[in-house]
Design an enzyme around this catalytic site. Sequence first.
Site, PDB file in Angstrom:
ATOM      1  N   LYS A  22       0.847  -1.192   0.000  1.00 33.32           N
ATOM      2  CA  LYS A  22       0.000   0.000   0.000  1.00 33.32           C
ATOM      3  C   LYS A  22       0.880   1.238   0.000  1.00 33.32           C
ATOM      4  O   LYS A  22       2.017   1.123   0.416  1.00 33.32           O
ATOM      5  CB  LYS A  22      -0.954  -0.041   1.175  1.00 33.32           C
ATOM      6  CG  LYS A  22      -0.382   0.492   2.506  1.00 33.32           C
ATOM      7  CD  LYS A  22      -1.444   0.641   3.540  1.00 33.32           C
ATOM      8  CE  LYS A  22      -1.772   2.078   3.827  1.00 33.32           C
ATOM      9  NZ  LYS A  22      -1.049   2.684   4.935  1.00 33.32           N
ATOM     10  N   HIS A  38      -1.116  -5.267   5.636  1.00 39.81           N
ATOM     11  CA  HIS A  38      -0.482  -6.026   6.722  1.00 39.81           C
ATOM     12  C   HIS A  38      -1.446  -6.362   7.861  1.00 39.81           C
ATOM     13  O   HIS A  38      -1.186  -7.256   8.644  1.00 39.81           O
ATOM     14  CB  HIS A  38       0.801  -5.343   7.220  1.00 39.81           C
ATOM     15  CG  HIS A  38       0.578  -4.197   8.160  1.00 39.81           C
ATOM     16  ND1 HIS A  38       0.246  -2.943   7.734  1.00 39.81           N
ATOM     17  CD2 HIS A  38       0.641  -4.121   9.509  1.00 39.81           C
ATOM     18  CE1 HIS A  38       0.113  -2.146   8.786  1.00 39.81           C
ATOM     19  NE2 HIS A  38       0.348  -2.832   9.876  1.00 39.81           N
ATOM     20  N   GLU A  85      -4.061   4.979  17.877  1.00 38.86           N
ATOM     21  CA  GLU A  85      -2.598   4.979  17.933  1.00 38.86           C
ATOM     22  C   GLU A  85      -2.119   6.154  18.780  1.00 38.86           C
ATOM     23  O   GLU A  85      -2.788   7.187  18.841  1.00 38.86           O
ATOM     24  CB  GLU A  85      -2.020   5.129  16.522  1.00 38.86           C
ATOM     25  CG  GLU A  85      -2.376   3.991  15.594  1.00 38.86           C
ATOM     26  CD  GLU A  85      -1.680   4.154  14.248  1.00 38.86           C
ATOM     27  OE1 GLU A  85      -0.635   3.547  14.056  1.00 38.86           O
ATOM     28  OE2 GLU A  85      -2.195   4.914  13.413  1.00 38.86           O
ATOM     29  N   ASP A  89      -5.199   6.459   4.634  1.00 39.92           N
ATOM     30  CA  ASP A  89      -4.098   5.730   5.266  1.00 39.92           C
ATOM     31  C   ASP A  89      -4.593   4.513   6.054  1.00 39.92           C
ATOM     32  O   ASP A  89      -3.915   3.487   6.111  1.00 39.92           O
ATOM     33  CB  ASP A  89      -3.349   6.695   6.204  1.00 39.92           C
ATOM     34  CG  ASP A  89      -2.102   6.073   6.808  1.00 39.92           C
ATOM     35  OD1 ASP A  89      -1.270   5.569   6.036  1.00 39.92           O
ATOM     36  OD2 ASP A  89      -1.965   6.076   8.052  1.00 39.92           O
ATOM     37  N   HIS A  98      -7.001  -0.941   6.014  1.00 36.61           N
ATOM     38  CA  HIS A  98      -6.989  -1.766   7.227  1.00 36.61           C
ATOM     39  C   HIS A  98      -8.376  -1.895   7.872  1.00 36.61           C
ATOM     40  O   HIS A  98      -8.839  -2.984   8.186  1.00 36.61           O
ATOM     41  CB  HIS A  98      -6.027  -1.192   8.267  1.00 36.61           C
ATOM     42  CG  HIS A  98      -4.643  -0.948   7.750  1.00 36.61           C
ATOM     43  ND1 HIS A  98      -4.040  -1.765   6.822  1.00 36.61           N
ATOM     44  CD2 HIS A  98      -3.730   0.022   8.023  1.00 36.61           C
ATOM     45  CE1 HIS A  98      -2.815  -1.308   6.567  1.00 36.61           C
ATOM     46  NE2 HIS A  98      -2.614  -0.229   7.277  1.00 36.61           N
ATOM     47  N   LYS A 158      -4.451   9.236  15.217  1.00 35.40           N
ATOM     48  CA  LYS A 158      -3.084   9.338  15.737  1.00 35.40           C
ATOM     49  C   LYS A 158      -3.113  10.169  17.018  1.00 35.40           C
ATOM     50  O   LYS A 158      -4.017  10.969  17.227  1.00 35.40           O
ATOM     51  CB  LYS A 158      -2.178  10.064  14.736  1.00 35.40           C
ATOM     52  CG  LYS A 158      -2.189   9.473  13.345  1.00 35.40           C
ATOM     53  CD  LYS A 158      -1.244   8.323  13.234  1.00 35.40           C
ATOM     54  CE  LYS A 158      -1.173   7.810  11.811  1.00 35.40           C
ATOM     55  NZ  LYS A 158      -0.858   6.392  11.718  1.00 35.40           N
TER      56      LYS A 158
HETATM   57  C1  BG6 Z   1       0.216   1.779   8.231  1.00 34.99           C
HETATM   58  C2  BG6 Z   1      -0.147   3.239   8.237  1.00 34.99           C
HETATM   59  O1  BG6 Z   1      -0.313   1.150   7.096  1.00 34.99           O
HETATM   60  O2  BG6 Z   1      -0.318   1.165   9.402  1.00 34.99           O
HETATM   61  C3  BG6 Z   1       0.372   3.928   9.497  1.00 34.99           C
HETATM   62  O3  BG6 Z   1       0.420   3.870   7.095  1.00 34.99           O
HETATM   63  C4  BG6 Z   1      -0.113   3.197  10.722  1.00 34.99           C
HETATM   64  O4  BG6 Z   1      -0.040   5.279   9.546  1.00 34.99           O
HETATM   65  C5  BG6 Z   1       0.196   1.712  10.616  1.00 34.99           C
HETATM   66  O5  BG6 Z   1       0.542   3.758  11.848  1.00 34.99           O
HETATM   67  C6  BG6 Z   1      -0.460   0.955  11.763  1.00 34.99           C
HETATM   68  O6  BG6 Z   1      -0.002  -0.366  11.754  1.00 34.99           O
HETATM   69  P1  BG6 Z   1       0.090  -1.199  13.106  1.00 34.99           P
HETATM   70  O7  BG6 Z   1       0.492  -2.551  12.660  1.00 34.99           O
HETATM   71  O8  BG6 Z   1       1.119  -0.517  13.960  1.00 34.99           O
HETATM   72  O9  BG6 Z   1      -1.261  -1.134  13.735  1.00 34.99           O
END
Ligand code: BG6
Length: 484
Positions: A148, A178, A216, A235, A240, A331
Site C-alpha cells: 500500500k 499487513h 494509535e 491511510d 486496514h 493518531k
Molecule cells: C500503516 C499506516 O499502514 O499502518 C500507518 O500507514 C499506521 O499510519 C500503521 O501507523 C499501523 O499499523 P500497526 O500494525 O502498527 O497497527
Amino acid sequence: MVATTIPVDAFDLVIIGGTGDLSRRKILPGLFRRMCAGQMPDTARVIGASRSDMDKAGFQAFVRKALEEFAGETQCDDGAVDRFLELIDYETLDVFADDGWKRLKKKLRPDVIRSVYFSVGPSLFGEIARKLSAHGVTDDHSRIVVEKPFGHDLETAKELNAELRACFKEEQIYRIDHYLGKETVQNLMAVRFGNALFEPLWNAQHVDHVQITVAETVSVDGRGAYYDKSGAMRDMVQNHIMQLLCLTAMEPPSKYGADAVRDEKLKVIRALEPVAMDEVVRGQYSAGGDIADYLTHSENPKSKTESFIAMKVKIANWRWAGTPFYIRTGKRLRKRMSEIAIVFKDPPHSIFDGDFNRKGNVLVIRLQPDEGMTLRVTIKEPGPGGMRLTEVPLDMTFAEALGDQVAFMPDAYERLIMDVIRGDQTLFMRGDEVEAAWNWVDPIIDAWQSANDTPSEYDANGSGPEDSLMLLHREGRRWREIKS
Ligand code: BG6
C-alpha cells in the site's frame, strides 16, 4: 507447546527497494525469523536490488545491521546470522535501464519459486512490471508482491491494476494489507466460523451495534509529507479498517480459500451505504506535552487533512440492516488500542426485579496490544440478600492461554511473505476488492473537499474530538473507552 512449522519449498525472492526502510525494518528481519523457525529452507535465496551501487558483501553488511537493529529478540543459535547472510545476494538496478534487469535475470534459478517484492513507491509499479516481463525475469508462475498505498482514489487504483494486469495474472499479484497478516485478525475468522456459538447471534436480530477502533499514540512526525496527502481515510480506513469491517460482517465463505473469502468480503463492500456527512467526524490533533501539533508535523500550516476519523457505517443487506458499525481511528490518542467490539442487544424480557447498571453482553476481540478476547456476561452478585445481578468479563488473553506458541508467533509481514511462497492469496487483497473500497471512500472525500470541510481539533492523549462522542451519544450509545 511450540507451533509446528512446515518448511516452504526452495525460492528466490527479489526485493526491489532492498535497501529501503520496509526491507530493513520488516522484510529482512521477518525472513530471518522464518529461517530461525525452520520455515525458510537453506535452499532459499534473497536478492536485494536497488539503485545503490554496492556489491554482495556491501548488502550483506547492510542486512547484518538491519538484523541487529530489528531482529533483536529472535531466538536463534549463534551461527544463524551468518547462515542467513549466505542466502543473500545483491544486484544494482536502475528500474528504467535494461542492463540491471539482464544481470538480475542471470542470478535467478530456473526451478524454484520466483517472487518479486515491489518495496518501492507505486509510481514505479507499472515500469517494474513491464521490465520484469519484457526481460523474462518473471514467468507465468512467478509472483509479485505490492505494498500500500494501492492508489490514491478509484481512478489511480484502476490504473495500477491495469498496469499490473497487463503483465501478470491476478493469481500472481499479492497486494499486501499487513492487517490481514495479524494473528488476531485471522482469529476473527476462526472465532466466527470455528464455533457454533457465535454465528447464530451474529446478525441484526441480536447485535445492537459493532465498534471498530484502531487508536494509535504515534504522531505523523517524520512522514508528514506523505500523510498530509493521505489522511486517516486513505491511510487507515480504505484498507486496514475496511478489512476488519469485512471480516466481521461477511457471510461464512464456503471454505477457507482465497477466492471464497475474498468474494464474501467484496459483497460486504458493495453493500455499504453511502455515508451521510453528519455521520462522519474528522479531527486533527493539537499540541500536547513535548509534541507539536499536526500542522507542524505536516509542514503545511493550512492543512485540512484529518489525523482522526470516526464514522457510522451501514451495511444494506439482510444480515445487518438496522445494525450500525461505528469505526474510528486516529493518531496521538490516549493509548494504542485496536479492537472489534460486538455489542449485543439486551434480553427481550427481564425476569428479575430491580435494576442494576446493565451494560449488556459485549464480545471484544483485541487485536493489539494484549491480543485476546473478552465476553462480558451477566451473573448473580455473590452473597445472600436476594437475586442481584452484576456483570463480569470472561477474559482470554492469548498469551496466557497459548503460552509458548504466542512467543513464537510470526509478525504480519513474515507470515504474509511465507504465504506468497506457498501461493496462498487468502490474506491478500484482490484487485476488485481494492477498487470497490475506493469506490465507497471517494465520494466521502470528495464531499469534504467540495464543502471545504475543516477537521475539528482534538487534544493529544485524548479520545478524539468531542463530536465523535456525539456520533454515538445522540443514538443512546457510547464508545468504549480508549485504554490499554
Ligand atoms: C500503516 C499506516 O499502514 O499502518 C500507518 O500507514 C499506521 O499510519 C500503521 O501507523 C499501523 O499499523 P500497526 O500494525 O502498527 O497497527
